[in-house]
Design a protein around this motif. Structure first.
Motif, PDB file in Angstrom:
ATOM      1  N   ASP A  12       0.827  -1.219   0.000  1.00  0.00           N
ATOM      2  CA  ASP A  12       0.000   0.000   0.000  1.00  0.00           C
ATOM      3  C   ASP A  12       0.855   1.261   0.000  1.00  0.00           C
ATOM      4  N   PRO A  13       1.486   1.619  -1.129  1.00  0.00           N
ATOM      5  CA  PRO A  13       1.449   1.025  -2.467  1.00  0.00           C
ATOM      6  C   PRO A  13       2.630   0.081  -2.697  1.00  0.00           C
ATOM      7  N   VAL A  14       2.593  -0.608  -3.831  1.00  0.00           N
ATOM      8  CA  VAL A  14       3.697  -1.469  -4.232  1.00  0.00           C
ATOM      9  C   VAL A  14       4.905  -0.595  -4.572  1.00  0.00           C
ATOM     10  N   THR A  15       6.093  -1.050  -4.171  1.00  0.00           N
ATOM     11  CA  THR A  15       7.329  -0.296  -4.401  1.00  0.00           C
ATOM     12  C   THR A  15       8.289  -1.108  -5.277  1.00  0.00           C
ATOM     13  N   LEU A  16       9.391  -0.472  -5.645  1.00  0.00           N
ATOM     14  CA  LEU A  16      10.430  -1.183  -6.393  1.00  0.00           C
ATOM     15  C   LEU A  16      11.033  -2.309  -5.555  1.00  0.00           C
ATOM     16  N   GLY A  17      11.052  -2.141  -4.248  1.00  0.00           N
ATOM     17  CA  GLY A  17      11.535  -3.203  -3.365  1.00  0.00           C
ATOM     18  C   GLY A  17      10.639  -4.431  -3.445  1.00  0.00           C
ATOM     19  N   HIS A  18       9.328  -4.220  -3.419  1.00  0.00           N
ATOM     20  CA  HIS A  18       8.390  -5.331  -3.569  1.00  0.00           C
ATOM     21  C   HIS A  18       8.596  -6.017  -4.916  1.00  0.00           C
ATOM     22  N   PHE A  29      10.370 -20.327  -7.894  1.00  0.00           N
ATOM     23  CA  PHE A  29       9.187 -21.185  -7.813  1.00  0.00           C
ATOM     24  C   PHE A  29       8.489 -21.279  -9.155  1.00  0.00           C
ATOM     25  N   ASP A  30       7.730 -22.352  -9.340  1.00  0.00           N
ATOM     26  CA  ASP A  30       6.985 -22.540 -10.588  1.00  0.00           C
ATOM     27  C   ASP A  30       5.859 -21.523 -10.711  1.00  0.00           C
ATOM     28  N   ARG A  31       5.245 -21.210  -9.578  1.00  0.00           N
ATOM     29  CA  ARG A  31       4.134 -20.266  -9.564  1.00  0.00           C
ATOM     30  C   ARG A  31       4.223 -19.444  -8.281  1.00  0.00           C
ATOM     31  N   VAL A  32       4.024 -18.137  -8.410  1.00  0.00           N
ATOM     32  CA  VAL A  32       4.037 -17.234  -7.256  1.00  0.00           C
ATOM     33  C   VAL A  32       2.703 -16.507  -7.215  1.00  0.00           C
ATOM     34  N   ILE A  33       2.074 -16.554  -6.056  1.00  0.00           N
ATOM     35  CA  ILE A  33       0.830 -15.817  -5.839  1.00  0.00           C
ATOM     36  C   ILE A  33       1.148 -14.650  -4.924  1.00  0.00           C
ATOM     37  N   VAL A  34       1.062 -13.443  -5.452  1.00  0.00           N
ATOM     38  CA  VAL A  34       1.214 -12.255  -4.621  1.00  0.00           C
ATOM     39  C   VAL A  34      -0.142 -12.026  -3.980  1.00  0.00           C
ATOM     40  N   PRO A  49      -7.883  -2.707  -1.653  1.00  0.00           N
ATOM     41  CA  PRO A  49      -7.238  -3.964  -2.066  1.00  0.00           C
ATOM     42  C   PRO A  49      -7.296  -4.181  -3.578  1.00  0.00           C
ATOM     43  N   GLN A  50      -8.414  -3.849  -4.212  1.00  0.00           N
ATOM     44  CA  GLN A  50      -8.513  -4.024  -5.663  1.00  0.00           C
ATOM     45  C   GLN A  50      -7.543  -3.100  -6.403  1.00  0.00           C
ATOM     46  N   GLU A  51      -7.380  -1.871  -5.944  1.00  0.00           N
ATOM     47  CA  GLU A  51      -6.417  -0.948  -6.571  1.00  0.00           C
ATOM     48  C   GLU A  51      -5.000  -1.490  -6.425  1.00  0.00           C
ATOM     49  N   ARG A  52      -4.675  -2.029  -5.270  1.00  0.00           N
ATOM     50  CA  ARG A  52      -3.333  -2.589  -5.052  1.00  0.00           C
ATOM     51  C   ARG A  52      -3.111  -3.794  -5.956  1.00  0.00           C
ATOM     52  N   LYS A  53      -4.131  -4.633  -6.085  1.00  0.00           N
ATOM     53  CA  LYS A  53      -4.030  -5.784  -6.985  1.00  0.00           C
ATOM     54  C   LYS A  53      -3.796  -5.309  -8.415  1.00  0.00           C
ATOM     55  N   ASP A  54      -4.573  -4.323  -8.852  1.00  0.00           N
ATOM     56  CA  ASP A  54      -4.431  -3.804 -10.216  1.00  0.00           C
ATOM     57  C   ASP A  54      -3.040  -3.212 -10.455  1.00  0.00           C
ATOM     58  N   MET A  55      -2.516  -2.485  -9.469  1.00  0.00           N
ATOM     59  CA  MET A  55      -1.167  -1.914  -9.619  1.00  0.00           C
ATOM     60  C   MET A  55      -0.127  -3.018  -9.762  1.00  0.00           C
ATOM     61  N   ILE A  56      -0.231  -4.055  -8.943  1.00  0.00           N
ATOM     62  CA  ILE A  56       0.735  -5.154  -9.003  1.00  0.00           C
ATOM     63  C   ILE A  56       0.643  -5.861 -10.351  1.00  0.00           C
ATOM     64  N   VAL A 147       8.961   3.854  -6.768  1.00  0.00           N
ATOM     65  CA  VAL A 147       7.829   3.071  -7.272  1.00  0.00           C
ATOM     66  C   VAL A 147       7.988   2.847  -8.773  1.00  0.00           C
ATOM     67  N   PRO A 148       7.405   1.772  -9.296  1.00  0.00           N
ATOM     68  CA  PRO A 148       7.506   1.505 -10.738  1.00  0.00           C
ATOM     69  C   PRO A 148       6.894   2.647 -11.556  1.00  0.00           C
ATOM     70  N   PRO A 149       7.510   3.012 -12.669  1.00  0.00           N
ATOM     71  CA  PRO A 149       7.038   4.148 -13.476  1.00  0.00           C
ATOM     72  C   PRO A 149       5.618   3.969 -14.012  1.00  0.00           C
ATOM     73  N   GLU A 150       5.193   2.728 -14.243  1.00  0.00           N
ATOM     74  CA  GLU A 150       3.859   2.472 -14.793  1.00  0.00           C
ATOM     75  C   GLU A 150       2.733   2.939 -13.872  1.00  0.00           C
ATOM     76  N   ILE A 151       3.038   3.053 -12.583  1.00  0.00           N
ATOM     77  CA  ILE A 151       1.985   3.411 -11.624  1.00  0.00           C
ATOM     78  C   ILE A 151       2.303   4.698 -10.856  1.00  0.00           C
ATOM     79  N   LEU A 152       3.384   5.371 -11.222  1.00  0.00           N
ATOM     80  CA  LEU A 152       3.814   6.582 -10.518  1.00  0.00           C
ATOM     81  C   LEU A 152       2.712   7.647 -10.482  1.00  0.00           C
ATOM     82  N   ASP A 153       2.131   7.971 -11.629  1.00  0.00           N
ATOM     83  CA  ASP A 153       1.106   9.021 -11.676  1.00  0.00           C
ATOM     84  C   ASP A 153      -0.090   8.683 -10.803  1.00  0.00           C
ATOM     85  N   PHE A 154      -0.545   7.440 -10.877  1.00  0.00           N
ATOM     86  CA  PHE A 154      -1.695   7.012 -10.088  1.00  0.00           C
ATOM     87  C   PHE A 154      -1.407   7.165  -8.591  1.00  0.00           C
ATOM     88  N   ILE A 155      -0.230   6.733  -8.171  1.00  0.00           N
ATOM     89  CA  ILE A 155       0.148   6.825  -6.755  1.00  0.00           C
ATOM     90  C   ILE A 155       0.257   8.283  -6.327  1.00  0.00           C
TER      91      ILE A 155
END
Length: 165
Positions: A12-18, A29-34, A49-56, A147-155
């Motif tokens: 809240d929000p996702v960062t470059l570290g995440h 791993f074969d599959r990762v569930i964030v 939670p839905q906004e965070r999911k969408d950002m990720i 934070v990732p550039p794709e979501i910078l403006d939104f954040i």
């Protein structure tokens, strides 16, 4: 057998570290569930939670074995139901370890079928957290390095709106 890992957090929000932890976990791993979850220790959430999911989802398009889900219950229950063998947690400092170690022991007691795997952050992300991003943004600082550039403006728009409220 597919090796599934769950990487829980509030993001809240996702960062470059995440993003770094997600990427490294997807190599292990074969599959990762964030798993976007509520942190009971934090009283205020800036993003739903839905906004965070969408950002990720926006920032992990290049990780085909990664999916994102939302859950509000016990992590151990989710991990068991998902058939996961691991819980992946990122560590920045020794102070993170104490809390995460306690949580790992509790999760192990609740569900012994998954190990907690700790990934240490890269040195450039050791200080980085969602709280730091929110604090810098609250004072009008530049968060583009965090934070990732794709979501910078939104954040930025959301955190500036919060600051003005």
């Amino acid at each position: 057998m597919e090796r599934i890992a769950v990487c829980p957090g509030s993001f809240d929000p996702v960062t470059l570290g995440h993003l770094d932890i997600f990427s490294r976990a997807s190599n292990l791993f074969d599959r990762v569930i964030v798993l976007v979850s509520k942190n009971m220790m934090k009283s205020h959430e800036s993003f739903t939670p839905q906004e965070r999911k969408d950002m990720i989802l926006r920032v992990t398009k290049n990780l085909p074995n990664l999916e994102v889900d939302i859950f509000g219950g016990l992590l151990a229950d989710y991990v068991k139901d998902a058939g996961a063998i691991a819980i992946v947690k990122g560590l920045r400092a020794v102070s993170d370890f104490e809390y995460e170690f306690q949580m790992a022991l509790a999760n192990r007691k609740l569900y012994a079928g998954a190990e907690t795997v700790f990934l240490t952050t890269t040195t450039e992300n050791m200080y980085l957290s969602s709280s730091v991003v929110k604090q810098i943004a609250a004072f009008g600082g530049d968060i583009s390095h965090f934070v990732p550039p794709e979501i910078l403006d939104f954040i930025e728009k959301r955190l500036v709106k919060e600051r003005q409220s």
